[in-house]
Design a protein around this motif. Sequence first.
Motif, short mmCIF file in Angstrom:
data_model
loop_
_atom_site.label_atom_id
_atom_site.label_comp_id
_atom_site.label_asym_id
_atom_site.label_seq_id
_atom_site.Cartn_x
_atom_site.Cartn_y
_atom_site.Cartn_z
N ASP A 136 0.53 -7.45 -3.24
CA ASP A 136 -0.51 -7.35 -3.90
C ASP A 136 -1.31 -8.49 -2.20
OD1 ASP A 136 -0.56 -5.85 -5.77
OD2 ASP A 136 -1.58 -7.11 -7.05
N ARG A 137 -0.71 -9.41 -2.44
CA ARG A 137 -1.14 -11.09 -1.24
C ARG A 137 -1.32 -10.29 0.11
NH1 ARG A 137 2.50 -16.01 -2.94
NH2 ARG A 137 4.42 -15.03 -2.48
N TYR A 138 0.47 -9.87 -0.06
CA TYR A 138 1.28 -9.21 1.53
C TYR A 138 -0.11 -8.32 2.02
CZ TYR A 138 3.55 -7.57 5.30
OH TYR A 138 4.32 -7.03 6.80
N ALA A 139 0.05 -6.94 1.43
CA ALA A 139 -1.63 -5.85 1.59
C ALA A 139 -2.34 -6.26 2.03
CB ALA A 139 -2.04 -4.58 0.38
N ILE A 140 -3.08 -7.49 1.47
CA ILE A 140 -4.77 -8.11 1.61
C ILE A 140 -4.63 -9.45 2.93
CG2 ILE A 140 -5.85 -10.64 0.84
CD1 ILE A 140 -5.39 -9.50 -2.19
N ALA A 141 -3.44 -10.23 3.04
CA ALA A 141 -2.49 -10.34 4.00
C ALA A 141 -3.24 -9.08 5.68
CB ALA A 141 -1.93 -11.16 4.49
N GLU A 142 -2.58 -8.74 4.99
CA GLU A 142 -2.71 -6.76 6.14
C GLU A 142 -3.93 -6.90 6.54
OE1 GLU A 142 0.50 -5.43 8.11
OE2 GLU A 142 0.31 -7.32 8.32
N HIS A 143 -4.49 -6.37 5.64
CA HIS A 143 -5.51 -6.14 6.09
C HIS A 143 -6.75 -6.75 6.96
CE1 HIS A 143 -9.27 -4.75 4.73
NE2 HIS A 143 -9.07 -3.47 4.70
N ARG A 144 -6.84 -8.07 6.13
CA ARG A 144 -7.21 -9.30 6.75
C ARG A 144 -6.87 -9.56 8.44
NH1 ARG A 144 -6.90 -13.87 1.79
NH2 ARG A 144 -8.81 -12.98 1.00
N ARG A 145 -5.53 -8.92 8.59
CA ARG A 145 -5.26 -9.36 10.47
C ARG A 145 -5.33 -8.19 11.23
NH1 ARG A 145 -0.22 -7.19 12.76
NH2 ARG A 145 0.27 -5.94 11.30
N LEU A 146 -5.29 -6.80 10.88
CA LEU A 146 -5.79 -4.94 11.16
C LEU A 146 -7.39 -5.78 10.91
CD1 LEU A 146 -3.16 -3.40 9.52
CD2 LEU A 146 -3.02 -4.55 12.47
N PHE A 147 -7.70 -6.06 10.20
CA PHE A 147 -9.14 -5.57 9.83
C PHE A 147 -10.58 -6.84 10.22
CE2 PHE A 147 -7.37 -1.94 8.04
CZ PHE A 147 -7.94 -1.31 8.15
N ASP A 148 -11.95 -6.52 9.93
CA ASP A 148 -12.58 -7.82 10.77
C ASP A 148 -13.04 -8.49 8.76
OD1 ASP A 148 -12.79 -7.39 13.86
OD2 ASP A 148 -14.76 -6.00 13.13
N ALA A 149 -13.50 -7.52 8.10
CA ALA A 149 -14.03 -7.89 7.26
C ALA A 149 -12.57 -7.16 6.62
CB ALA A 149 -15.18 -7.31 7.05
N THR A 150 -12.42 -7.91 4.84
CA THR A 150 -11.88 -7.82 3.64
C THR A 150 -12.23 -7.74 2.41
OG1 THR A 150 -9.80 -8.04 5.28
CG2 THR A 150 -9.34 -7.57 2.25
N PRO A 151 -12.30 -6.59 1.59
CA PRO A 151 -13.16 -7.34 0.32
C PRO A 151 -12.96 -8.46 -0.41
CG PRO A 151 -12.66 -4.69 0.47
CD PRO A 151 -11.74 -5.54 1.90
N ASP A 152 -13.63 -8.73 -1.07
CA ASP A 152 -12.79 -9.90 -2.45
C ASP A 152 -12.64 -9.49 -3.52
OD1 ASP A 152 -11.98 -12.46 -3.40
OD2 ASP A 152 -14.63 -12.94 -3.74
N LEU A 153 -10.46 -9.34 -3.72
CA LEU A 153 -10.87 -8.57 -4.57
C LEU A 153 -11.18 -10.20 -6.43
CD1 LEU A 153 -7.86 -6.18 -3.83
CD2 LEU A 153 -9.82 -5.60 -3.66
#
Length: 390
Positions: free
Chosen positions: A372-389
């Motif tokens: 979970d935490r790697y996927a969130i970190a990857e999304h933050r690396r690749l996109f401007d905004a990441t949902p707060d789960l």
Amino acid sequence: MSYGELAPYAQDVSKSRGRRLAEEPSATRRPYARDRDRILHSTAFRRLNHKTQVFIYHEGDHYRSRLTHSLEVSQIARSIARALRVVEDLTEAVALAHDLGHPPFGHAGERALDAAIADAGGFDHNAQSLRVVTKLERIYGGFDGLNLTWETLEGLVKHNGRCAGEGKPIPEPILDYCAMHDLELDTYSSVEAQIAALADDIAYNAHDIDDGYRADCFTFSDLASIPLAQRHLEALDATYPDIEPARRLYELKRRLITAMVNDLLEETQGRIAALPSQSADAVRGAKRVTVAFSTVMRDELKQLHEFLFDRVYRHPRVMRVMGAAEDIVVELFNRYTHDPGALPPEWREAARGDDPRATARHVADFIAGQTDRYAIAEHRRLFDATPDLR
């Protein structure tokens, strides 16, 4: 207990079909113990510590992860195996490995990946578990995967019963593997593997009550509307009328596990007695599963599952978080597929191939291995905004 004291319907280690790639036997461990140990030492097993069971890992320290769930399944499965005098090592190996193929964010991640690679055969976490232990783990010098015994692989593939003849499509990765190593999809698995499958049901029915209550998804009064829970709550309150809520919750979970295990043992012993012969082959060739709950318990568990589905799995807070988690998985898949350079170096080359089906499966393999935490970190690396789960 030594293997010499096993019941006649247990898996005979001397009749194991072995490993797809032959290896020298261990001087200190039986084959199924080696399987268990390889699973425990695998990278995929460690990752389960940060993969969602129901609630995202950072929502609280006491909620189950896939790892703690797998350990609870293993404990229950070992106890049942001991009572039925079958091979604990094999039972434990299947129990520990049964969720290795789960992607991040639990079933939300699975739904997202299944839709994303629908044109490439879809995604199924049982089939992915097989891919993990036969292909994706790359830690040994002589082979990919863990080179587990036939019986452990059979147990993984048939976690929900026979694969063939049940009116359901067989996942493509399972068919591909069986083309080179036949796991006999039209038969049931061993008693040991069937125990692991039902131990999974026992564990999640009990611990989802625990986690759901702690998450304020329902109250004890709500839970008392379910006959199985009501019966044990009344007995518990008669013994401990002033018990505090935390102890009441734990005692309820403990009593529910005991009731499910005892029912399973009684029903299974009756089914074993009805087999045409007391052998592992008779278990595999039976017309129905051998390890089972009684009709009464199955009906009560159906009511409990419907309650948990409504109050926990489909709770508005859980649905909101899991909807956002699905979006994260879909966006990662699309980014990796269209921009292989966003992948780690060791994953890029295969993603740049000419076969879109192979590319989709390759990207799904990478995402399924994420926590979970790697996927969130990857999304933050690749996109401007990441949902707060949360």
